[in-house]
Scaffold this motif. Sequence first.
Motif: not given
Length: 220
Positions: A69, A72-73, A98, A102
């Motif tokens: 995550m 990736t951001l 995401l 999550t």
Amino acid sequence: MSKELVESDPKGQHLPPLIKLALELGPLGLFFFANTRPGLFAPLMQPLVPASILTGGQAGIFTATAVFMLATLVALAIHYRLVGKLPIMPLVSGIVVLVFGTLTLVLHDELFIKLKPTIVNALFGSVLLGGLLFGKSLLGFVLDSVFELDAEGWRKLTLRWGLFFFFLALLNEVVWRTQTTDFWVNFKVFGVMPITLAFALAQTPLIMRHSPATDEGTKS
């Protein structure tokens, strides 16, 4: 640009191929290494996720999900910083990562991150094949293509990629439902990527046949 060449924007600003490949494969590579060596990444993730899920039998997949995550951001941010835009495929894939990442961490259930490839590939397959039903070849926008094709070429290539995305979705379902989590993670890196690369390279003859540059060279 002629009416036949409306499915992509080759004159727009694009990343160099090697940088684009690094931003696409980097998060996946970190996902693999974090699953294999969660202890190396857990200290970095503890400020972001509860320490309780970074230990135990599922520490690998949960640590890998958190790393995936974050990576990736970072990849999306770098892409936007370099060209001032985000291509459709990484953006949509990132949003799904995401959301399902999550859910994986909050519910302590690895099922959600395993479903991510199925959902993303089925979504892109549906968009491409659905577009064809309405006379639109959307592949150039989905893949952020940097080449031009005539209308027939775009239709054929869109159909092939649409079916291929559904194949990947089905393949992911078979693998995660029948194999261990570690096998599934390894397959994402060492199975899906080579298969996708081989499929993309196999489209070269079609691209060459329907490239306007090739047609102009033949006529001259």
